[in-house]
Write an enzyme that holds these catalytic residues in place. Sequence first.
Site, mmCIF file in Angstrom:
data_model
loop_
_atom_site.group_PDB
_atom_site.id
_atom_site.type_symbol
_atom_site.label_atom_id
_atom_site.label_comp_id
_atom_site.label_asym_id
_atom_site.label_seq_id
_atom_site.Cartn_x
_atom_site.Cartn_y
_atom_site.Cartn_z
ATOM 1 C CE LYS A 51 -3.796 -2.504 2.032
ATOM 2 N NZ LYS A 51 -4.515 -2.979 3.200
ATOM 3 C CD GLN A 95 -3.576 -4.582 6.322
ATOM 4 O OE1 GLN A 95 -3.490 -3.551 5.663
ATOM 5 N NE2 GLN A 95 -4.059 -5.697 5.813
ATOM 6 C CG ASP A 118 -9.969 -0.791 3.962
ATOM 7 O OD1 ASP A 118 -9.507 -1.018 2.832
ATOM 8 O OD2 ASP A 118 -9.462 -1.220 5.014
#
Length: 284
Positions: A51, A95, A118
Amino acid sequence: MQIIDGKLVSKTIREELKRKIELANSQGVSFKLTVIIVGNDPASEIYVNNKAKGCAEVGILSETVKMPESTTQAELESVISDKVNDDSVTGILVQLPLPKHLDSQSALKLIPPEKDVDGFSDGNVGKLTLFKQDALFSCTPFGMIKLLEYYNIPLCGKHAVVIGRSNIVGKPMSLMLLNKDCTVTVCHSRTPNLADFTKNADILVCAVGKKHLITADMVKDGVVVLDAGINRVDGKIYGDVDFDGVSQKASYITPVPGGVGPMTITMLLYNTYLAGINDEKRRV
Ligand code: NAD
């Protein structure tokens, strides 16, 4: 039969994103992704590094906040709140999975929909359900929609069958396809006679996690197949679809690897850009 090349589409979107970000930067608008990782899960560390690399490639600033395995809920939530209140941060991602002693739902609730890149928050899922234009979408299904768009695959009025109903892939994908005027059928682990449904699919989306669940006898000629499945067997990666057989009948199909997979981080970068410009045109 046309193979849907996720690497190519991902590269194209990243190049376009880089240009847009350079332009925005020149007008004083910058973008920053904060990724919070707790503990030492090796797979999570790889994802987080990828990422950060993706951000660097397109010109998004990024920071990784690494917290020890012993982090308490209060410590995690305090870091999230700091980032929520930091105007330089346009996107926040925690995460997953978090270590077992932490409550991910309660932590994720602190991230407002505008910074939830997300797309997992109640707010963004609600916006997707209500077909609101300013939702940030879950990255894997959003990537699949972009693949369909790139190849100009018609969706309006088509019968889409989505296998899998998870909150991060199957369910949002079914809503996005509905939003695109498909007639949508959602199948899952309790669906009897899966083939009765898959045989009628114009568009077949697989998000299950079972190697070669879908075989050639379960699809009709001309079907468009998107396979999100990632199944590691003896060091090799397989999809949910038996590619060799099904590709004989499909009009378009994603390979695994190299189809849906390369799109996920790209759409995270895209969401971070959208979060930063607060663009009204955020729609699938
Ligand atoms: P999940 O385990 O949360 O959900 C799996 C879904 O499959 C469930 O809804 C379940 O009802 C359904 N299912 C299970 N067995 C079935 C069967 N026999 N018939 C029909 N449906 C069945 O998984 P997920 O997080 O949605 O991920 C699905 C797959 O996609 C996994 O292989 C995962 O690794 C992969 N994935 C890929 C990416 C990517 O970036 N490419 C991202 C997320 C997930």
